[in-house]
Every structure is written in structure tokens, then in C-alpha cells.
Design a protein around this motif. Sequence first.
Motif, mmCIF file in Angstrom:
data_model
loop_
_atom_site.group_PDB
_atom_site.id
_atom_site.type_symbol
_atom_site.label_atom_id
_atom_site.label_comp_id
_atom_site.label_asym_id
_atom_site.label_seq_id
_atom_site.Cartn_x
_atom_site.Cartn_y
_atom_site.Cartn_z
ATOM 1 N N PHE A 1 159.594 -51.590 -62.737
ATOM 2 C CA PHE A 1 160.519 -50.622 -62.332
ATOM 3 C C PHE A 1 161.507 -50.459 -63.612
ATOM 4 N N SER A 2 162.436 -51.518 -63.569
ATOM 5 C CA SER A 2 163.225 -51.534 -64.463
ATOM 6 C C SER A 2 162.616 -51.246 -66.056
ATOM 7 N N GLU A 3 161.537 -51.861 -66.526
ATOM 8 C CA GLU A 3 160.985 -51.426 -67.654
ATOM 9 C C GLU A 3 160.563 -50.029 -67.849
ATOM 10 N N THR A 4 160.119 -49.451 -66.712
ATOM 11 C CA THR A 4 159.554 -48.267 -66.683
ATOM 12 C C THR A 4 160.805 -46.995 -66.728
ATOM 13 N N TYR A 5 161.698 -47.025 -65.900
ATOM 14 C CA TYR A 5 162.706 -46.058 -65.628
ATOM 15 C C TYR A 5 164.124 -46.303 -66.295
ATOM 16 N N LEU A 6 164.406 -47.666 -66.571
ATOM 17 C CA LEU A 6 165.672 -48.089 -66.839
ATOM 18 C C LEU A 6 165.808 -48.780 -68.178
ATOM 19 N N ASN A 7 164.839 -48.165 -69.120
ATOM 20 C CA ASN A 7 164.733 -48.880 -70.453
ATOM 21 C C ASN A 7 165.689 -48.015 -71.134
ATOM 22 N N PHE A 8 167.008 -48.068 -71.146
ATOM 23 C CA PHE A 8 167.773 -47.297 -71.936
ATOM 24 C C PHE A 8 167.969 -47.151 -73.187
ATOM 25 N N GLU A 9 167.218 -48.458 -73.814
ATOM 26 C CA GLU A 9 167.253 -48.370 -75.323
ATOM 27 C C GLU A 9 166.071 -47.354 -75.916
ATOM 28 N N ARG A 10 165.467 -46.789 -75.050
ATOM 29 C CA ARG A 10 164.533 -45.683 -75.475
ATOM 30 C C ARG A 10 165.194 -44.366 -75.415
ATOM 31 N N LEU B 1 163.456 -31.637 -73.443
ATOM 32 C CA LEU B 1 163.519 -33.408 -73.621
ATOM 33 C C LEU B 1 162.594 -33.845 -72.748
ATOM 34 N N ALA B 2 162.624 -33.424 -71.375
ATOM 35 C CA ALA B 2 162.064 -34.439 -70.437
ATOM 36 C C ALA B 2 160.462 -34.372 -70.566
ATOM 37 N N TRP B 3 160.057 -32.996 -71.276
ATOM 38 C CA TRP B 3 158.566 -32.757 -71.616
ATOM 39 C C TRP B 3 158.401 -33.503 -72.782
ATOM 40 N N SER B 4 158.878 -33.013 -73.891
ATOM 41 C CA SER B 4 158.412 -33.821 -75.262
ATOM 42 C C SER B 4 158.672 -34.903 -75.314
ATOM 43 N N GLU B 5 159.928 -35.603 -75.128
ATOM 44 C CA GLU B 5 160.348 -36.974 -75.148
ATOM 45 C C GLU B 5 159.957 -37.876 -74.191
ATOM 46 N N GLY B 6 160.005 -37.221 -73.029
ATOM 47 C CA GLY B 6 159.748 -38.073 -71.493
ATOM 48 C C GLY B 6 158.336 -38.043 -71.263
ATOM 49 N N PHE B 7 157.674 -36.924 -70.911
ATOM 50 C CA PHE B 7 156.301 -37.102 -70.324
ATOM 51 C C PHE B 7 155.319 -37.329 -71.334
ATOM 52 N N GLN B 8 155.287 -36.429 -72.487
ATOM 53 C CA GLN B 8 154.537 -36.687 -73.543
ATOM 54 C C GLN B 8 154.413 -37.980 -74.534
ATOM 55 N N LEU B 9 155.503 -38.591 -74.525
ATOM 56 C CA LEU B 9 155.678 -39.846 -74.959
ATOM 57 C C LEU B 9 155.778 -41.152 -74.086
ATOM 58 N N ASN C 1 157.898 -41.773 -71.658
ATOM 59 C CA ASN C 1 159.089 -42.411 -71.482
ATOM 60 C C ASN C 1 159.850 -41.912 -70.277
ATOM 61 N N GLN C 2 159.740 -42.605 -69.003
ATOM 62 C CA GLN C 2 160.290 -42.235 -67.847
ATOM 63 C C GLN C 2 161.665 -42.436 -67.782
ATOM 64 N N THR C 3 162.321 -43.225 -68.807
ATOM 65 C CA THR C 3 163.668 -43.272 -68.745
ATOM 66 C C THR C 3 164.417 -41.782 -69.070
ATOM 67 N N VAL C 4 163.797 -41.139 -70.143
ATOM 68 C CA VAL C 4 164.273 -39.830 -70.650
ATOM 69 C C VAL C 4 164.152 -38.984 -69.540
ATOM 70 N N THR C 5 163.047 -38.802 -68.940
ATOM 71 C CA THR C 5 162.860 -37.974 -67.784
ATOM 72 C C THR C 5 163.702 -38.132 -66.645
ATOM 73 N N LEU C 6 163.986 -39.373 -66.370
ATOM 74 C CA LEU C 6 164.734 -39.837 -65.131
ATOM 75 C C LEU C 6 166.125 -39.355 -65.631
ATOM 76 N N MET C 7 166.713 -39.562 -66.823
ATOM 77 C CA MET C 7 168.174 -39.259 -67.109
ATOM 78 C C MET C 7 168.112 -37.754 -67.032
ATOM 79 N N ALA C 8 167.365 -37.060 -67.805
ATOM 80 C CA ALA C 8 167.303 -35.335 -67.931
ATOM 81 C C ALA C 8 167.513 -34.993 -66.362
ATOM 82 N N THR C 9 166.709 -35.543 -65.583
ATOM 83 C CA THR C 9 166.709 -35.271 -64.159
ATOM 84 C C THR C 9 168.067 -35.327 -63.504
#
Length: 228
Positions: free
Chosen positions: A5-14, A186-194, A196-204
Amino acid sequence: MDKSFSETYLNFERVNWQRMKEATVDTLYMTGFSLIAVLILGFLLGLLLYTLGRKKSAAYRVLYNVVSVISNVFRSTPFMILMVLIMPFTKAITGTIIEPVAALPALILSAAPFYARMVEIALREISGGVIEAANAMGATTWQIIYKVLIPESLPALVSGFTVTAVSMVGFTAMAGAIGAGGLGSLAWSEGFQLNNQTVTLMATIIILIIVFIIQGLGDFLTNKLDKR
């Protein structure tokens, strides 16, 4: 905490925080600018619907139905479809279909009729006796609007505007999915398409914070203005 879970949603380095900041500014720009237009156009359209609806003659009833149908068409058309449908119009007046400014026409055309209906409902809730009393004292139409209709309906107007504003934040996220920028993009292009669930979570989370702030301010103002 589960490592996966941490690696998927809380990887803030990405997370590219500069891009997140720019996307947040774009979302606030789309929401804020369009809300100003919606407040003005929606109130005027709602006032027109209310005024025409009070007239008894057949001509006014026909005019009311025409305005009502046009309003319902824009209000009821799904936002994504409306945005695609008016792309030629959007490009003609903004010069682009992929920048935050390109979302403004669809946002305004979708939300202004929605708010107009709330304005009409708020004005209809005012007692007819109050308006008749103002007429009996010789008040002009503009005096009735300024000194009776607006003050009496202000809590409902603010509450309706709050609901509209919250909806528009969601609309900006949908607009981002087809290139208008903002947190949705941002959630679509850098979150979903790449992936990167952390970006999607932060945008949400940021979108939710904006919504909570708008709702909190709206509720506060409504309670302050409500004298009942």
C-alpha cells in the motif's frame, strides 16, 4: 502499514510537486473565473425566469417556456458531452481547446443555467404579500429587486451558489481529462496513464480540500445570513 500500500499510494518521490502546484493553480483559475461569470449570468437568467413565470399573459408564458427549455438543454447535457460539442465555439473564442481557458465556456454554459434554476426557486419562496406591499408603497421594479427579492432570498442564493461551486470543481476535473489542464489532467496523464497512484491520490486530496473549503464558507455565510 502494508508495504505494498505504501509503495503504491504513498511513494511521494514520484510526485512532481511543481507540476502539482501548477495544476492546483489551473484548477483554482478555472473554478474562480467561471464562478464569477456563473454568479452574474445565473442570477440574471434566474431573475428573468422568475419574472416571466409571474406574468399571466400567454405571450409571457410562451417566452418563459422558450427560455426554460434552452436553460434545461444546457443544464441537462452531460458536461463531457457539452465540452466536446462546443469545441468549435470554444476554439473560436479562446484560440485553443487544450488550455485551462478552454474549459471556461463549457463550465459557464453548464453551470449558469443550473444556478439560474436555484435562483428562480429561491425567489419563488418569497411571500407574495411582501412583494405586493412593496408595490403598494410605490416601489419600482429595481427597488423591489434590490430591497426585497435579493435580501429576502440571500441565504438560499448563497446556499445554491455553494452547491454550484462544488459541482464546478468536479467539472474542472472532468475537463482536465480531455486536455484542459488542472488536477484532473494531472491525475489522468501522470497518475492513471503512468500508473502513479500517489499522484492520483494527492490530486484527489487537493480537490477534496478545495471542496471542503468552499462548502464550509458557503455554510458559514448561509447561517450568518439566515435570520430565521
